[in-house]
Design an enzyme around this catalytic site. Structure first.
Site, PDB file in Angstrom:
ATOM      1  N   HIS A  44    -104.183  36.546   8.260  1.00 46.26           N
ATOM      2  CA  HIS A  44    -105.408  36.346   7.696  1.00 46.26           C
ATOM      3  C   HIS A  44    -105.328  35.487   6.054  1.00 46.26           C
ATOM      4  CE1 HIS A  44    -107.559  39.975   9.749  1.00 46.26           C
ATOM      5  NE2 HIS A  44    -107.656  38.884  10.520  1.00 46.26           N
ATOM      6  N   GLU A  46    -105.030  35.734   3.195  1.00 44.64           N
ATOM      7  CA  GLU A  46    -104.190  36.307   2.038  1.00 44.64           C
ATOM      8  C   GLU A  46    -103.239  37.115   2.576  1.00 44.64           C
ATOM      9  OE1 GLU A  46    -108.693  38.596   2.976  1.00 44.64           O
ATOM     10  OE2 GLU A  46    -107.045  37.313   4.204  1.00 44.64           O
ATOM     11  N   CYS A  81    -105.978  43.599   5.109  1.00 49.40           N
ATOM     12  CA  CYS A  81    -105.939  42.828   3.915  1.00 49.40           C
ATOM     13  C   CYS A  81    -105.488  43.337   2.852  1.00 49.40           C
ATOM     14  CB  CYS A  81    -106.276  41.632   3.812  1.00 49.40           C
ATOM     15  SG  CYS A  81    -106.056  40.169   5.412  1.00 49.40           S
ATOM     16  N   ARG A 192    -118.530  19.687  19.000  1.00 51.40           N
ATOM     17  CA  ARG A 192    -118.008  20.344  19.870  1.00 51.40           C
ATOM     18  C   ARG A 192    -117.068  21.228  19.922  1.00 51.40           C
ATOM     19  NH1 ARG A 192    -117.813  17.307  25.570  1.00 51.40           N
ATOM     20  NH2 ARG A 192    -120.214  17.039  25.146  1.00 51.40           N
ATOM     21  N   THR A 204    -128.732  17.549  33.855  1.00 48.76           N
ATOM     22  CA  THR A 204    -127.995  16.650  33.447  1.00 48.76           C
ATOM     23  C   THR A 204    -126.207  15.760  34.682  1.00 48.76           C
ATOM     24  OG1 THR A 204    -128.627  17.275  30.704  1.00 48.76           O
ATOM     25  CG2 THR A 204    -125.552  16.199  31.525  1.00 48.76           C
ATOM     26  N   ASP A 208    -125.003  12.384  35.332  1.00 47.90           N
ATOM     27  CA  ASP A 208    -123.963  11.509  33.953  1.00 47.90           C
ATOM     28  C   ASP A 208    -122.640  12.573  34.859  1.00 47.90           C
ATOM     29  OD1 ASP A 208    -125.715  10.935  33.395  1.00 47.90           O
ATOM     30  OD2 ASP A 208    -126.262  12.264  31.157  1.00 47.90           O
ATOM     31  N   LEU A 212    -118.037  17.694  29.699  1.00 55.34           N
ATOM     32  CA  LEU A 212    -117.945  18.401  29.209  1.00 55.34           C
ATOM     33  C   LEU A 212    -116.718  19.436  28.084  1.00 55.34           C
ATOM     34  CD1 LEU A 212    -120.781  20.544  30.504  1.00 55.34           C
ATOM     35  CD2 LEU A 212    -121.157  18.712  29.053  1.00 55.34           C
ATOM     36  N   ARG A 215    -112.726  16.161  23.547  1.00 56.34           N
ATOM     37  CA  ARG A 215    -111.781  14.992  23.727  1.00 56.34           C
ATOM     38  C   ARG A 215    -111.360  14.396  22.579  1.00 56.34           C
ATOM     39  NH1 ARG A 215    -116.249  13.669  26.397  1.00 56.34           N
ATOM     40  NH2 ARG A 215    -117.365  12.713  24.671  1.00 56.34           N
TER      41      ARG A 215
END
Length: 300
Positions: A44, A46, A81, A192, A204, A208, A212, A215
């Site tokens: 983490h 800390e 922590c 994304r 969709t 198209d 998904l 990139r």
């Protein structure tokens, strides 16, 4: 704390299911250590700050720790922590926001106080002379999605839509590439990158054939250190199992990350064919529409 916030954002896109956290160690007015949570399973923020101080030959005993989120108290993938902070001899801990988990909220503060460590927790009120320095709100908003999930146990949903000024998402002939600009597409890709999953309707996919995926060449998040392609879960709402077997989400190298959500009315042969390549989830109701409330709880 502003520096801790900037450090926390370096983990953008990499820490899920953990939150973004940054930490800074200060001693005698000098920064002696800094760190951020890089990825789930790794130390983490800390601990990273304490190790950074050690690498630079600095002794954290008597130092002040600035951290964007209340230090963890329960055992998880890594030790608490709070134990490391106490062992290091930190004398003062400044906390940007309290742990949103009702089971743990305030527990870290109590542990640190019992160890005679001075604790300052921001109360969320903006300074009247500098409202932009409402650091408590910034620390809280840093993990808006994580906070929602930890409290409600359902995913935090961002609706992304590219549309024209008159509210259309495509032309009269169905053309949609491109009605948005390059900067807006890069912004959408940044969103994304910070998500765990992306959800679309089957129309969709039919129109198209999108990949998904994240990139990497289009990522311009100002602080993220994401260096490798992020594996994003892909979810398609497809009540009648119309997704083509040749679609990218079914046939590419990331097919194992795809889930097709169908209804019980979907043709069995289509469901079986899809199930050979991707995950198929059958919605409980026999209807042409899929209940998103049910799905969010299922995904949560």
């Amino acid at each position: 704390m502003q520096l801790a916030l900037r450090l926390a954002q370096k983990g953008y896109g990499s820490t899920s299911p953990n939150p973004l956290v940054g930490a800074v160690l200060v001693k005698h007015g000098k920064i002696i250590g800094r760190g951020w949570h890089r990825r789930a399973g790794l130390p983490h923020a800390e601990i990273e700050a304490l190790r950074d101080a050690e690498r630079h030959g600095e002794n954290p005993k008597g130092a002040t720790l600035y951290v964007t989120l209340e230090p963890c108290s329960p055992h998880g993938r890594t030790p608490p922590c709070c134990e490391a902070i106490i062992a290091a001899g930190i004398k003062h801990v400044v906390i940007g926001t309290i742990d949103p988990n009702p089971k743990h909220a305030g527990a870290g503060l109590r542990i640190l106080k019992r160890a005679k460590i001075n604790v300052t927790a921001y109360d969320g009120r903006a300074r009247r002379d500098a409202p932009h320095l409402d650091l408590a709100a910034q620390c809280r908003d840093l993990n808006e999605a994580f906070n929602h999930w930890i409290v409600h146990r359902t995913p935090f949903v961002i609706v992304k839509a590219g549309m024209t000024l008159d509210g259309k998402i495509a032309t009269a002939t169905g053309e949609s590439k491109w009605i948005t600009s390059e900067p807006s597409r890069k912004f959408a890709m940044n969103l994304r990158c910070g998500a765990d999953a992306i959800l679309v309707g089957v129309n969709t996919v039919l129109a198209d054939d999108p990949a998904l995926t994240v990139r990497m060449g289009n990522i311009e998040h100002p602080t993220s250190n994401l260096q490798h392609p992020k594996k994003l879960r892909r979810i398609v709402l497809d009540s009648m199992a119309r997704t083509p077997l040749r679609a990218k989400v079914v046939s590419d190298e990331f097919a194992e990350l795809t889930t097709i959500v169908v209804s019980r009315n979907a043709p069995k042969n289509r469901v079986a064919a899809l199930a050979k390549r991707v995950n198929v989830l059958v919605a409980p109701e026999r209807a042409s529409k899929i209940d998103l409330r049910w799905l969010l709880k299922k995904l949560g």
